[in-house]
Design a protein around this motif. Sequence first.
Motif, PDB file in Angstrom:
ATOM      1  N   ASP A 102       0.825  -1.211   0.000  1.00  0.00           N
ATOM      2  CA  ASP A 102       0.000   0.000   0.000  1.00  0.00           C
ATOM      3  C   ASP A 102       0.859   1.262   0.000  1.00  0.00           C
ATOM      4  OD1 ASP A 102      -2.310  -1.534   0.067  1.00  0.00           O
ATOM      5  OD2 ASP A 102      -2.513  -1.429   2.251  1.00  0.00           O
ATOM      6  N   GLU A 105       2.595   1.738  -3.365  1.00  0.00           N
ATOM      7  CA  GLU A 105       1.661   2.267  -4.362  1.00  0.00           C
ATOM      8  C   GLU A 105       1.493   3.776  -4.179  1.00  0.00           C
ATOM      9  OE1 GLU A 105      -2.798   1.147  -5.957  1.00  0.00           O
ATOM     10  OE2 GLU A 105      -2.461   1.211  -3.784  1.00  0.00           O
ATOM     11  N   TYR A 106       1.346   4.237  -2.954  1.00  0.00           N
ATOM     12  CA  TYR A 106       1.170   5.657  -2.668  1.00  0.00           C
ATOM     13  C   TYR A 106       2.380   6.471  -3.131  1.00  0.00           C
ATOM     14  CZ  TYR A 106       0.622   9.989  -0.051  1.00  0.00           C
ATOM     15  OH  TYR A 106       0.532  11.311   0.290  1.00  0.00           O
ATOM     16  N   TYR A 141      -2.091 -10.122  -3.480  1.00  0.00           N
ATOM     17  CA  TYR A 141      -2.540  -8.789  -3.066  1.00  0.00           C
ATOM     18  C   TYR A 141      -1.965  -7.715  -3.994  1.00  0.00           C
ATOM     19  CZ  TYR A 141      -3.494  -4.766  -0.047  1.00  0.00           C
ATOM     20  OH  TYR A 141      -3.929  -3.562   0.447  1.00  0.00           O
ATOM     21  N   ALA A 142      -0.668  -7.835  -4.307  1.00  0.00           N
ATOM     22  CA  ALA A 142      -0.017  -6.857  -5.186  1.00  0.00           C
ATOM     23  C   ALA A 142      -0.576  -6.924  -6.598  1.00  0.00           C
ATOM     24  CB  ALA A 142       1.491  -7.106  -5.199  1.00  0.00           C
ATOM     25  N   GLY A 144      -3.522  -7.464  -7.523  1.00  0.00           N
ATOM     26  CA  GLY A 144      -4.765  -6.716  -7.584  1.00  0.00           C
ATOM     27  C   GLY A 144      -4.555  -5.231  -7.827  1.00  0.00           C
ATOM     28  N   LYS A 145      -3.351  -4.752  -7.587  1.00  0.00           N
ATOM     29  CA  LYS A 145      -2.993  -3.351  -7.808  1.00  0.00           C
ATOM     30  C   LYS A 145      -2.085  -3.195  -9.036  1.00  0.00           C
ATOM     31  CE  LYS A 145      -3.093  -2.296  -2.830  1.00  0.00           C
ATOM     32  NZ  LYS A 145      -3.928  -1.071  -2.812  1.00  0.00           N
ATOM     33  N   MET A 147       0.879  -4.632  -9.353  1.00  0.00           N
ATOM     34  CA  MET A 147       2.223  -4.457  -8.823  1.00  0.00           C
ATOM     35  C   MET A 147       2.972  -5.788  -8.736  1.00  0.00           C
ATOM     36  SD  MET A 147       1.233  -1.658  -5.878  1.00  0.00           S
ATOM     37  CE  MET A 147       2.896  -1.433  -5.228  1.00  0.00           C
TER      38      MET A 147
END
Length: 300
Positions: A102, A105-106, A141-142, A144-145, A147
């Motif tokens: 997270d 990503e930010y 999880y990554a 899904g973004k 990444m």
Amino acid sequence: MKDSIHKYFQIGTIQWMSHPPADYEVLDSIKTICCDDYFDVLEVTQMKEEAVRESARRMLEQSHIKVCYGAQPRLLGPGLNPNDIDENGRLKAEKTLMDAVDEAEYLGAGGIAFLAGKWEEKTKEKAYQQLLKTTKNVCDYAAGKGMTVELEVFDYDMDKAALIGPAPYAAKFAADMKCMCSNFGLIVDLSHFPTTYETSKFVIQTLRPFITHFHIGNAVVKEGYEAYGDQHPRFGFPGGANDTQQLLDFFKILKEEGFFDQENPYVLSLEVKPWNGEDGDLVLAGTKRVINRAWALLDD
């Protein structure tokens, strides 16, 4: 090489190594490095204060620099272990890695990097399965973004004593992961080769299909010498295993194995830190001189 190294690699540095947080303010460090056009990439790590994160994000965005995120300090600092055989401990490591995704990503990074935890011989196979579980969950999880997730290969019995580990074991792990997750890769670090008793040729050829990212640096592996272990001293440090010739050999192997990719250049970051009162900016400058000399000696 007549061509610039920047034609084939995105050259970066690891912010918290170049400017250790005990001696350098993180935003000053980020600005100094981002203002140096030698660097195409900056690798950053956790910034706990929201105002600092926001200022860093703005500087990185303005600088047109590629951002990478290292989650290694998030594990090493509190002693978290992604292959902990205790499930509660493993879940704590997994949680911080997802939080790292997270934050990455930010900050504008396309993924995170981490390392395996310590292990014991009697529980090695269980630890391996625990690491697969953690890595797959973080990769999912990554993904899904949009990444990526990269595991850095460390020593297994000298300093970090990480499960991954020698190159053949890293290849086995990466192959298992690739069967489940396409967004997984390995980081290999020249400074770790002496600590795993391996050569550039052996590591690069063994891990060839799985490498997505490179680090370079030095290590002292002579017992009793200052900065022994995985301490990333500068090139030219007394008793160091790597200098211009070893970096030249590393470049030769990368060229032979097809890693010179001008269309999609790999990240190649220098990972050196000032030791015992040394000046981080002088160490950075010296490292760039070693890179430039080794590259100049490389045949076209």
